[in-house]
Design an enzyme around this catalytic site. Structure first.
Site, PDB file in Angstrom:
ATOM      1  N   HIS A 105       0.820  -1.208   0.000  1.00  0.00           N
ATOM      2  CA  HIS A 105       0.000   0.000   0.000  1.00  0.00           C
ATOM      3  C   HIS A 105       0.857   1.262   0.000  1.00  0.00           C
ATOM      4  O   HIS A 105       1.931   1.297   0.595  1.00  0.00           O
ATOM      5  CB  HIS A 105      -0.908   0.027   1.227  1.00  0.00           C
ATOM      6  CG  HIS A 105      -2.173  -0.767   1.050  1.00  0.00           C
ATOM      7  ND1 HIS A 105      -3.089  -0.489   0.066  1.00  0.00           N
ATOM      8  CD2 HIS A 105      -2.679  -1.816   1.762  1.00  0.00           C
ATOM      9  CE1 HIS A 105      -4.105  -1.326   0.156  1.00  0.00           C
ATOM     10  NE2 HIS A 105      -3.879  -2.148   1.175  1.00  0.00           N
ATOM     11  N   CYS A 172       0.008   1.686  -5.788  1.00  0.00           N
ATOM     12  CA  CYS A 172      -0.956   2.560  -6.445  1.00  0.00           C
ATOM     13  C   CYS A 172      -0.368   3.921  -6.780  1.00  0.00           C
ATOM     14  O   CYS A 172       0.559   4.394  -6.130  1.00  0.00           O
ATOM     15  CB  CYS A 172      -2.178   2.758  -5.544  1.00  0.00           C
ATOM     16  SG  CYS A 172      -3.170   1.267  -5.329  1.00  0.00           S
ATOM     17  N   ARG A 181      -1.000   2.228 -11.645  1.00  0.00           N
ATOM     18  CA  ARG A 181      -0.070   1.444 -10.833  1.00  0.00           C
ATOM     19  C   ARG A 181       1.351   1.915 -11.127  1.00  0.00           C
ATOM     20  O   ARG A 181       1.721   2.104 -12.283  1.00  0.00           O
ATOM     21  CB  ARG A 181      -0.186  -0.066 -11.146  1.00  0.00           C
ATOM     22  CG  ARG A 181      -1.551  -0.652 -10.870  1.00  0.00           C
ATOM     23  CD  ARG A 181      -1.854  -0.716  -9.391  1.00  0.00           C
ATOM     24  NE  ARG A 181      -3.170  -1.313  -9.145  1.00  0.00           N
ATOM     25  CZ  ARG A 181      -4.290  -0.622  -9.006  1.00  0.00           C
ATOM     26  NH1 ARG A 181      -4.264   0.705  -9.105  1.00  0.00           N
ATOM     27  NH2 ARG A 181      -5.430  -1.231  -8.788  1.00  0.00           N
TER      28      ARG A 181
END
Length: 204
Positions: A105, A172, A181
């Site tokens: 993340h 991300c 991405r």
């Protein structure tokens, strides 16, 4: 991972009378064959772990305290990424030929890759398993669409002629969105046994 040549003397001519021996040197010299380098250990993981199982720890010095000894678990679902880095199932395991691909993340869930924009070509990624340290050197990055699944293929950049032992980092972009991405690729640079101690963790 020495080579020695054997020179055979011809048989025909008798040897000349030996010359007088030189006085011995005050400090005799010695020549020793250097020891061979230690063998490179083979990858210690050979079977894909079960989903959710932690099988490694990861450190990326360029990212400072964000990625120091972060768990690497099997799977890239929400539950796995909440723990740390998630390994794409069926991609290569650390040190194996192929593409060791993982995701993390950039926001929420400890956001280990929030500063992915600080990474540079040449930066090192260290992966520690129960038996070995694997050092990967980052090579190139690219921002792609979320549907670009080819980025985790065993050979994602065939035109680059990279090592068959690769690593791929996926997160991300932008940080507070998921419309793209951000991908980083790297190549395996070294393997050392955990028993030899921690490698020097350098930024690049």
């Amino acid at each position: 991972g020495g080579y020695f040549a054997v020179v055979r003397q011809p048989n025909a001519v008798a040897a000349p009378e030996p010359a007088a021996a030189a006085a011995p040197s005050a400090t005799p010299s010695t020549t020793a064959t250097p020891p061979p380098p230690p063998p490179v250990p083979a990858p210690d993981l050979t079977e894909q772990p079960a989903e959710g199982v932690e099988f490694a720890r990861m450190t990326i010095p360029r990212l400072g305290t964000d990625v120091i000894d972060v768990p690497v678990v099997q799977g890239v679902g929400d539950a796995q990424l909440a723990v740390g880095m998630g390994h794409f199932p069926d991609s290569a395991l650390p040190g194996q030929a192929g593409n060791f691909a993982f995701a993390g993340h950039r926001s929420t869930h400890s956001e280990p890759l929030r500063n992915v924009d600080l990474l540079q070509p040449g930066d090192l990624v260290y992966v520690r398993t129960a038996a070995n340290w694997y050092t990967y050197r980052l090579y190139a990055d690219r921002i792609v669409e979320p549907t670009a699944l080819w980025v985790v293929d065993p050979v994602p950049l065939p035109e680059e002629g990279l090592s068959p032992h690769m690593i791929t980092l996926v997160t991300c972009n932008p940080r507070w969105g998921s419309t793209e991405r951000w991908i980083w690729w790297g190549q395996l640079a070294a393997i050392s046994p955990v028993s030899a101690g921690e490698p020097a963790l350098v930024i690049s």
